[in-house]
Write an enzyme that holds these catalytic residues in place. Structure first.
Site, PDB file in Angstrom:
ATOM      1  N   LYS A 118      62.000  40.003  87.337  1.00 26.42           N
ATOM      2  CA  LYS A 118      61.149  39.390  86.311  1.00 26.42           C
ATOM      3  C   LYS A 118      60.004  38.672  87.010  1.00 26.42           C
ATOM      4  CE  LYS A 118      61.130  39.024  81.775  1.00 26.42           C
ATOM      5  NZ  LYS A 118      61.636  39.972  80.788  1.00 26.42           N
ATOM      6  N   LYS A 154      63.475  45.923  87.846  1.00 29.70           N
ATOM      7  CA  LYS A 154      62.724  46.226  86.616  1.00 29.70           C
ATOM      8  C   LYS A 154      62.710  44.974  85.759  1.00 29.70           C
ATOM      9  CE  LYS A 154      60.562  49.165  84.038  1.00 29.70           C
ATOM     10  NZ  LYS A 154      59.508  48.136  83.924  1.00 29.70           N
TER      11      LYS A 154
HETATM   12  P1  NAD Z   1      55.231  38.075  71.922  1.00 26.99           P
HETATM   13  O1  NAD Z   1      54.401  37.274  72.824  1.00 26.99           O
HETATM   14  O2  NAD Z   1      54.692  39.347  71.392  1.00 26.99           O
HETATM   15  O3  NAD Z   1      55.703  37.193  70.675  1.00 26.99           O
HETATM   16  C1  NAD Z   1      56.337  35.961  70.779  1.00 26.99           C
HETATM   17  C2  NAD Z   1      56.399  35.390  69.379  1.00 26.99           C
HETATM   18  O4  NAD Z   1      57.195  34.203  69.400  1.00 26.99           O
HETATM   19  C3  NAD Z   1      55.038  35.014  68.810  1.00 26.99           C
HETATM   20  O5  NAD Z   1      54.996  35.353  67.451  1.00 26.99           O
HETATM   21  C4  NAD Z   1      55.033  33.489  68.960  1.00 26.99           C
HETATM   22  O6  NAD Z   1      54.194  32.880  68.004  1.00 26.99           O
HETATM   23  C5  NAD Z   1      56.474  33.194  68.706  1.00 26.99           C
HETATM   24  N1  NAD Z   1      56.915  31.908  69.227  1.00 26.99           N
HETATM   25  C6  NAD Z   1      56.578  31.294  70.370  1.00 26.99           C
HETATM   26  N2  NAD Z   1      57.205  30.109  70.453  1.00 26.99           N
HETATM   27  C7  NAD Z   1      57.944  30.001  69.323  1.00 26.99           C
HETATM   28  C8  NAD Z   1      58.805  29.014  68.812  1.00 26.99           C
HETATM   29  N3  NAD Z   1      59.031  27.885  69.465  1.00 26.99           N
HETATM   30  N4  NAD Z   1      59.413  29.259  67.630  1.00 26.99           N
HETATM   31  C9  NAD Z   1      59.181  30.395  66.943  1.00 26.99           C
HETATM   32  N5  NAD Z   1      58.372  31.354  67.375  1.00 26.99           N
HETATM   33  C10 NAD Z   1      57.764  31.155  68.549  1.00 26.99           C
HETATM   34  O7  NAD Z   1      56.613  38.298  72.712  1.00 26.99           O
HETATM   35  P2  NAD Z   1      57.683  39.441  72.512  1.00 26.99           P
HETATM   36  O8  NAD Z   1      57.366  40.515  73.468  1.00 26.99           O
HETATM   37  O9  NAD Z   1      57.845  39.734  71.077  1.00 26.99           O
HETATM   38  O10 NAD Z   1      58.988  38.705  73.071  1.00 26.99           O
HETATM   39  C11 NAD Z   1      59.797  37.885  72.249  1.00 26.99           C
HETATM   40  C12 NAD Z   1      61.176  37.776  72.891  1.00 26.99           C
HETATM   41  O11 NAD Z   1      61.711  39.078  73.031  1.00 26.99           O
HETATM   42  C13 NAD Z   1      61.191  37.158  74.291  1.00 26.99           C
HETATM   43  O12 NAD Z   1      62.393  36.450  74.471  1.00 26.99           O
HETATM   44  C14 NAD Z   1      61.173  38.362  75.190  1.00 26.99           C
HETATM   45  O13 NAD Z   1      61.690  38.080  76.486  1.00 26.99           O
HETATM   46  C15 NAD Z   1      62.062  39.276  74.390  1.00 26.99           C
HETATM   47  N6  NAD Z   1      61.908  40.684  74.743  1.00 26.99           N
HETATM   48  C16 NAD Z   1      60.729  41.331  74.557  1.00 26.99           C
HETATM   49  C17 NAD Z   1      60.639  42.663  74.926  1.00 26.99           C
HETATM   50  C18 NAD Z   1      59.390  43.469  74.715  1.00 26.99           C
HETATM   51  O14 NAD Z   1      59.398  44.660  75.059  1.00 26.99           O
HETATM   52  N7  NAD Z   1      58.344  42.919  74.140  1.00 26.99           N
HETATM   53  C19 NAD Z   1      61.746  43.311  75.490  1.00 26.99           C
HETATM   54  C20 NAD Z   1      62.934  42.621  75.633  1.00 26.99           C
HETATM   55  C21 NAD Z   1      63.007  41.301  75.265  1.00 26.99           C
END
Ligand code: NAD
Length: 428
Positions: free
Chosen positions: A104, A68
């Site tokens: 992943k 997953k």
């Molecule tokens: P997303 O694409 O919706 O958002 C990413 C955000 O990070 C955007 O606002 C982008 O502008 C910003 N960003 C990118 N590079 C950056 C930088 N250098 N400095 C500051 N901001 C930056 O992604 P998401 O789904 O919100 O995921 C964000 C994190 O959370 C990732 O590490 C992801 O693996 C983790 N995550 C997400 C989920 C999920 O369900 N969406 C679940 C578990 C973990």
């Protein structure tokens, strides 16, 4: 030469090993990804030219259930990164006791440069390339950075076309109309919020007197900023890839979200306009945000944000890792010496995969839950797994990260042993 992300990620195993009775066989098993796939994806671009994109899918371990993990579209995606993310997913699913292993995927692409049609062709091409590698009982993708329900909907459709059978349970995070679960869009932030709600009373920090900075204003970051702000916390800084804003009195988070969302155009599928444009606040860089004098810091963007280079400058008292891998193992040591509490990614951001699990269950049973049911079950799961990790960290005087890995390793070790290890055969 700098250490690979995966080498850094596996350091966490070494630290946790001291506190867990796991067989050598099981540990050896967990040091290696089970299977890694690297694919070339040909895409016909709108101007008629052909571009080949590099894609990956890694199934790290599936002892406890099918793989997953999300799929990331980002220009910096590498096999090393995907492997590390699959490693974290293995432990995250075990921390939450979900019947899944870790996997992943990723494509090396800047999706902001593609048209919507190019993005669709790329997504369908990626699924064509990995179709034999995924499935509802094998490996189940989901959204991650720069992928969203629309993209996941195309993934489900393409897989169903290949199999000639509608297969909603092959991916999670789908649009509701294609079998998605209510609450999946906010699940990561909601899960993190339940962890924060359960843990903050231990620090005697009432919301109104607690300042918070959030790095990353995407799916996870924007939602957690909003939830905390609604709960009365003072969210003083937020940022996205282009920079951030700071206001000591607290930001108007709903307004900033509205601003980001109102900038929609075909290219703003990813909210590409910066929150920096809300000009009445002080503009700061992402580096400045991390070192602000706040009570709580929430990295919610990408990995490797707090490293040995800036860890000494961190002033927050508590960090909740909503992003995956935002703190390197070297930085962890420095933060621990400074007495900063770090609540680790494999626990804090597990709400996303937990509601993905709920979505998979709903797809397979054909019975769909209300939002209230989803959130109730999510809260129960998050709180039920957070408490024993906190207790363990207090009793053994170890970090929350090490305690979370021990918690997961106990489950993983038991499952690997039950399949047959040297210890298993030698014991009576
Ligand atoms: P997303 O694409 O919706 O958002 C990413 C955000 O990070 C955007 O606002 C982008 O502008 C910003 N960003 C990118 N590079 C950056 C930088 N250098 N400095 C500051 N901001 C930056 O992604 P998401 O789904 O919100 O995921 C964000 C994190 O959370 C990732 O590490 C992801 O693996 C983790 N995550 C997400 C989920 C999920 O369900 N969406 C679940 C578990 C973990």
């Amino acid at each position: 030469m700098s250490k690979s992300l995966f080498a850094d990620a596996s350091q966490r195993l070494e630290q946790a090993m001291k506190y867990v009775a796991i067989s050598e066989d099981a540990l050896e098993h967990l040091k290696h990804p089970k299977i890694s796939l690297s694919v070339s994806i040909p895409v016909r671009m709108d101007n008629g030219s052909l571009r080949i994109f590099q894609g990956y899918r890694v199934r790290y371990d599936d002892t406890r259930g099918p793989g997953k993990g999300g799929v990331r579209y980002h220009p910096n995606v590498t096999l090393d990164e995907v492997q590390s993310l699959a490693f974290w997913m293995t432990f995250k699913c075990a921390v939450l006791n979900l019947p899944f292993g870790g996997a992943k995927g990723g494509v090396t692409v800047n999706p902001k440069e593609l048209s919507k049609l190019e993005l669709e062709r790329l997504t369908r091409g990626y699924i064509d390339a990995i179709a034999d590698f995924i499935g509802p009982d094998v490996d189940i993708p989901a959204p991650d950075v720069y992928t969203n329900p629309m993209i996941v909907g195309w993934m489900m459709d393409q897989y169903s076309i290949i199999r000639r059978q509608l297969t909603p349970a092959v991916v999670t995070g789908k649009p509701i109309t294609l079998g998605g679960s209510l609450g999946r869009d906010t699940a990561t932030a909601m899960g993190a919020f339940f962890v924060i709600e359960a843990m903050m009373p231990k620090f005697d920090m009432p919301p109104q007197e607690t300042s918070v900075a959030v790095q990353g204003f995407g799916n996870a970051g924007a939602h957690i900023a909003e939830l905390l702000s609604k709960a009365g916390y003072k969210v003083v800084a937020v940022s996205d890839s282009q920079g951030g804003v700071y206001c000591k009195k607290g930001l108007d988070i709903p307004r900033i979200r509205q601003f980001k969302e109102s900038q929609k155009g075909i290219k703003a599928l990813y909210c590409e306009d910066s929150v920096c444009k809300v000009v009445e606040h002080e503009v700061i860089t992402n580096e400045q945000l991390l070192t602000l004098d706040v009570d709580v810091l929430i990295p919610a963007a990408l990995e490797n944000q707090i490293t040995e280079a800036n860890a000494k400058e961190i002033k927050a008292k508590i960090i909740f890792e909503v992003a995956n891998g935002p703190i390197t193992s070297g930085a962890d040591k420095i933060l621990e010496e400074k007495g900063i509490y770090v609540f680790p990614d494999i626990l804090v951001n597990a709400g996303g995969v937990t509601v993905s699990y709920f979505e998979w269950v709903q797809n397979r049973s054909g019975l769909y839950w209300t939002l209230q049911e989803v959130n109730q079950r999510l809260k129960q799961k998050m709180v039920e797994e957070t408490e024993p990790i906190w207790q363990m960290s207090q009793e053994l005087a170890i970090s929350m990260r090490t305690a979370a890995y021990v918690h997961a390793l106990n489950r993983l070790g038991e499952a690997i042993n039950a399949k047959g290890t040297r210890d298993y055969y030698l014991s009576k």
